[in-house]
Design a protein around this motif. Structure first.
Motif, mmCIF file in Angstrom:
data_model
loop_
_atom_site.group_PDB
_atom_site.id
_atom_site.type_symbol
_atom_site.label_atom_id
_atom_site.label_comp_id
_atom_site.label_asym_id
_atom_site.label_seq_id
_atom_site.Cartn_x
_atom_site.Cartn_y
_atom_site.Cartn_z
ATOM 1 N N GLY A 77 -3.231 8.503 3.423
ATOM 2 C CA GLY A 77 -4.662 8.287 3.576
ATOM 3 C C GLY A 77 -5.244 7.272 2.622
ATOM 4 O O GLY A 77 -6.443 7.198 2.469
ATOM 5 N N GLY A 78 -4.457 6.437 1.981
ATOM 6 C CA GLY A 78 -5.095 5.456 1.114
ATOM 7 C C GLY A 78 -4.157 4.666 0.238
ATOM 8 O O GLY A 78 -4.582 4.109 -0.761
ATOM 9 N N GLY A 79 -2.879 4.578 0.575
ATOM 10 C CA GLY A 79 -1.936 3.857 -0.258
ATOM 11 C C GLY A 79 -1.974 2.347 -0.110
ATOM 12 O O GLY A 79 -1.599 1.620 -1.002
ATOM 13 N N GLY A 80 -2.432 1.838 1.013
ATOM 14 C CA GLY A 80 -2.443 0.398 1.226
ATOM 15 C C GLY A 80 -3.389 0.040 2.342
ATOM 16 O O GLY A 80 -3.935 0.892 3.023
ATOM 17 N N SER A 81 -3.576 -1.257 2.538
ATOM 18 C CA SER A 81 -4.494 -1.699 3.572
ATOM 19 C C SER A 81 -3.880 -1.490 4.948
ATOM 20 O O SER A 81 -2.661 -1.536 5.114
ATOM 21 C CB SER A 81 -4.834 -3.170 3.365
ATOM 22 O OG SER A 81 -3.724 -3.979 3.699
ATOM 23 N N LEU A 82 -4.730 -1.297 5.933
ATOM 24 C CA LEU A 82 -4.264 -1.090 7.296
ATOM 25 C C LEU A 82 -3.510 -2.319 7.799
ATOM 26 O O LEU A 82 -2.480 -2.193 8.468
ATOM 27 C CB LEU A 82 -5.439 -0.761 8.215
ATOM 28 C CG LEU A 82 -5.097 -0.510 9.683
ATOM 29 C CD1 LEU A 82 -4.125 0.657 9.824
ATOM 30 C CD2 LEU A 82 -6.360 -0.247 10.483
ATOM 31 N N ILE A 86 0.344 -2.407 9.204
ATOM 32 C CA ILE A 86 0.682 -2.924 10.533
ATOM 33 C C ILE A 86 1.746 -4.008 10.433
ATOM 34 O O ILE A 86 2.736 -3.991 11.174
ATOM 35 C CB ILE A 86 -0.584 -3.444 11.253
ATOM 36 C CG1 ILE A 86 -1.475 -2.263 11.625
ATOM 37 C CG2 ILE A 86 -0.217 -4.266 12.489
ATOM 38 C CD1 ILE A 86 -2.850 -2.648 12.138
ATOM 39 N N VAL A 87 1.577 -4.937 9.506
ATOM 40 C CA VAL A 87 2.578 -6.000 9.325
ATOM 41 C C VAL A 87 3.926 -5.396 8.926
ATOM 42 O O VAL A 87 4.969 -5.779 9.457
ATOM 43 C CB VAL A 87 2.106 -7.039 8.277
ATOM 44 C CG1 VAL A 87 3.228 -7.989 7.890
ATOM 45 C CG2 VAL A 87 0.918 -7.824 8.815
ATOM 46 N N ALA A 88 3.909 -4.433 8.015
ATOM 47 C CA ALA A 88 5.157 -3.784 7.587
ATOM 48 C C ALA A 88 5.829 -3.088 8.770
ATOM 49 O O ALA A 88 7.047 -3.186 8.948
ATOM 50 C CB ALA A 88 4.877 -2.789 6.462
#
Length: 144
Positions: A77-82, A86-88
């Protein structure tokens, strides 16, 4: 190592092994998640229901664990940007296609069948992950 840090991974590994074995026994399919998801995206007639049930089970199982034991996912719920997530995810999917399988297909099912190709793929996954962690944490100054 205390009992809690040993029992959970052992049970999880056993459940993965049982699930992969049951899928192979009853459906004649290897439990490679990228191939299962790929089969949902590029459908073959009569081959969708079991794939959808498998993916739904993965999602429901993860959500159930988050609900029952939230500390199992400290960054949920908040470790990185959306966008980064998505790219990962797209890069992982592309890598799985490039490697003719993912960690579950090669690492769990392929190694258990003594596949040399899966051994090479799994060693490549592990080496790439180790290099990525080293670069991101020590050379780029990421979180520890």
């Amino acid at each position: 190592m205390n009992e809690c840090t040993v029992i959970g991974p052992l049970l999880g590994g056993a459940l993965i092994g049982v699930g992969a074995s049951l899928l192979l026994l009853f459906n004649g399919r290897v439990a490679g998640v990228s191939g299962i998801v790929g089969g949902l995206l590029f459908r073959k007639p009569g081959d969708t229901a079991w794939r959808a049930a498998f993916v739904a089970g993965l999602l429901v199982g993860g959500l159930a664990l988050v609900a029952a034991h939230p500390v199992a996912f400290p960054s949920a719920g908040g470790g990185g940007s959306l966008g980064l997530v998505i790219v990962a995810g797209l890069l992982v999917g592309w890598g799985a296609r490039l490697g003719n399988g993912c960690t579950s297909g090669h690492g769990v099912c392929g190694l258990s069948r003594l596949s040399v190709r899966s051994l090479v793929a799994t060693l490549t996954f592990i080496a790439t992950a180790a290099i990525t962690v080293y670069v991101s944490r020590h050379l780029l100054g990421g979180a520890r």
